[in-house]
Design a protein around this motif. Sequence first.
Motif, short mmCIF file in Angstrom:
data_model
loop_
_atom_site.label_atom_id
_atom_site.label_comp_id
_atom_site.label_asym_id
_atom_site.label_seq_id
_atom_site.Cartn_x
_atom_site.Cartn_y
_atom_site.Cartn_z
N ALA A 188 -37.44 24.60 42.44
CA ALA A 188 -36.10 23.98 42.40
C ALA A 188 -35.09 24.98 41.84
O ALA A 188 -33.98 25.12 42.37
N ASP A 189 -35.48 25.69 40.80
CA ASP A 189 -34.56 26.67 40.19
C ASP A 189 -34.20 27.74 41.21
O ASP A 189 -33.04 28.16 41.30
N MET A 190 -35.19 28.19 41.98
CA MET A 190 -34.94 29.22 42.99
C MET A 190 -34.03 28.66 44.11
O MET A 190 -33.05 29.29 44.50
N MET A 191 -34.36 27.47 44.59
CA MET A 191 -33.61 26.91 45.72
C MET A 191 -32.18 26.52 45.32
O MET A 191 -31.25 26.65 46.12
N ARG A 192 -32.01 26.04 44.08
CA ARG A 192 -30.67 25.64 43.64
C ARG A 192 -29.73 26.83 43.53
O ARG A 192 -28.52 26.67 43.55
N ALA A 193 -30.32 28.02 43.41
CA ALA A 193 -29.48 29.23 43.30
C ALA A 193 -29.14 29.79 44.68
O ALA A 193 -28.35 30.72 44.79
N ARG A 194 -29.72 29.23 45.72
CA ARG A 194 -29.50 29.76 47.07
C ARG A 194 -28.04 29.51 47.49
O ARG A 194 -27.51 28.40 47.34
N PRO A 195 -27.36 30.53 48.04
CA PRO A 195 -25.93 30.35 48.35
C PRO A 195 -25.63 29.14 49.23
O PRO A 195 -24.65 28.43 48.99
N SER A 196 -26.46 28.86 50.25
CA SER A 196 -26.16 27.73 51.13
C SER A 196 -26.22 26.41 50.34
O SER A 196 -25.43 25.50 50.57
N TRP A 197 -27.18 26.33 49.43
CA TRP A 197 -27.34 25.10 48.64
C TRP A 197 -26.16 24.93 47.68
O TRP A 197 -25.61 23.84 47.52
N ARG A 198 -25.77 26.04 47.07
CA ARG A 198 -24.64 26.00 46.14
C ARG A 198 -23.36 25.60 46.88
O ARG A 198 -22.54 24.82 46.38
N HIS A 199 -23.23 26.13 48.10
CA HIS A 199 -22.05 25.82 48.91
C HIS A 199 -21.98 24.31 49.19
O HIS A 199 -20.93 23.68 49.04
N VAL A 200 -23.11 23.75 49.60
CA VAL A 200 -23.13 22.31 49.92
C VAL A 200 -22.78 21.48 48.68
O VAL A 200 -22.01 20.52 48.76
N ASN A 201 -23.32 21.87 47.54
CA ASN A 201 -23.02 21.14 46.31
C ASN A 201 -21.53 21.18 45.99
O ASN A 201 -20.96 20.18 45.53
N GLU A 202 -20.94 22.33 46.25
CA GLU A 202 -19.50 22.48 45.98
C GLU A 202 -18.67 21.63 46.93
O GLU A 202 -17.82 20.86 46.52
N VAL A 203 -18.98 21.77 48.24
CA VAL A 203 -18.18 21.06 49.26
C VAL A 203 -18.34 19.55 49.11
O VAL A 203 -17.38 18.79 49.26
N GLU A 204 -19.57 19.11 48.82
CA GLU A 204 -19.80 17.66 48.70
C GLU A 204 -19.46 17.15 47.28
O GLU A 204 -19.65 15.99 46.99
N ALA A 205 -19.00 18.07 46.44
CA ALA A 205 -18.60 17.76 45.05
C ALA A 205 -19.71 17.02 44.32
O ALA A 205 -19.49 15.97 43.71
N LEU A 206 -20.92 17.58 44.39
CA LEU A 206 -22.07 16.92 43.77
C LEU A 206 -22.24 17.42 42.34
O LEU A 206 -22.02 18.59 42.06
N THR A 207 -22.68 16.51 41.48
CA THR A 207 -22.97 16.92 40.11
C THR A 207 -24.38 16.48 39.79
O THR A 207 -24.97 15.66 40.48
N GLY A 208 -24.92 17.02 38.74
CA GLY A 208 -26.19 16.50 38.22
C GLY A 208 -27.44 17.22 38.71
O GLY A 208 -28.50 17.00 38.18
N TRP A 209 -27.34 18.07 39.71
CA TRP A 209 -28.55 18.80 40.13
C TRP A 209 -28.18 20.08 40.77
O TRP A 209 -27.38 20.07 41.70
#
Length: 209
Positions: A188-209
């Motif tokens: 999870a730590d590796m995948m959460r740092a992946r640019p595509s994943w970070r981008h989705v979290n930003e665009v979808e304004a997600l918090t908590g993970w």
Amino acid sequence: MYTLYYGKGGASMAIHAALKEIGVPYELVEVDLEGGQQRSPEYLRLNPDGRVPTMVVEGKPLREAAGLMMILADRHPDSGLAPQSGTLAHAEWTELMMWMVYNLAVPFREWFYPSDIGCSKDQPAVMDALRKKIETGFSALDARLSAGGPYLLGEQFSGADLMLTMYMRWSRNMPRPATEWPALKKYADMMRARPSWRHVNEVEALTGW
Ligand SMILES: N[C@@H](CCC(=O)N[C@@H](CS)C(=O)NCC(=O)O)C(=O)O
């Protein structure tokens, strides 16, 4: 050009990340799940199940997250979303994608929407059985990653990793979140740092993970 109908943090997340991984142009349309927009007549015309994701491909609306991942991998063979078609590695990828549908996606759907199976969240026996099924799935994948990571297919990243990361995220408020398994936590730590994943979290304004 693809159009992705998404709900914040929903089953569309992995597809959103896959589109970013591929690097093609795409349009995003948010479906307000809390407001019930997925049940509007307009949306039901695109997706008769009233769920996200829906992805419009060449004018054709298509549904089912795992299926959409397979469609994108097929249409973009150089994207790295799947091993080369026709190889044994691709067969293993297909098996894994389907295994996760039956062992994670289905019980997760029922965990969040027990009314699908005629039940409610007030039935502890039902909720315990669903939780157990999800935890059994996570245990198997934790063992798989311990035996040979860092990705589900070993050294090679694939769209299956985006699917699993999404499923893991959904467990964050469950009695035993996926991050309580040691290999899954590292993953999870590796995948959460992946640019595509970070981008989705930003665009979808997600918090908590
Ligand atoms: N089997 C579908 C399930 C999709 C699904 O359950 N989406 C949820 C969000 S995670 C949804 O649209 N919920 C709204 C609803 O059912 O009313 C898939 O994997 O695409």
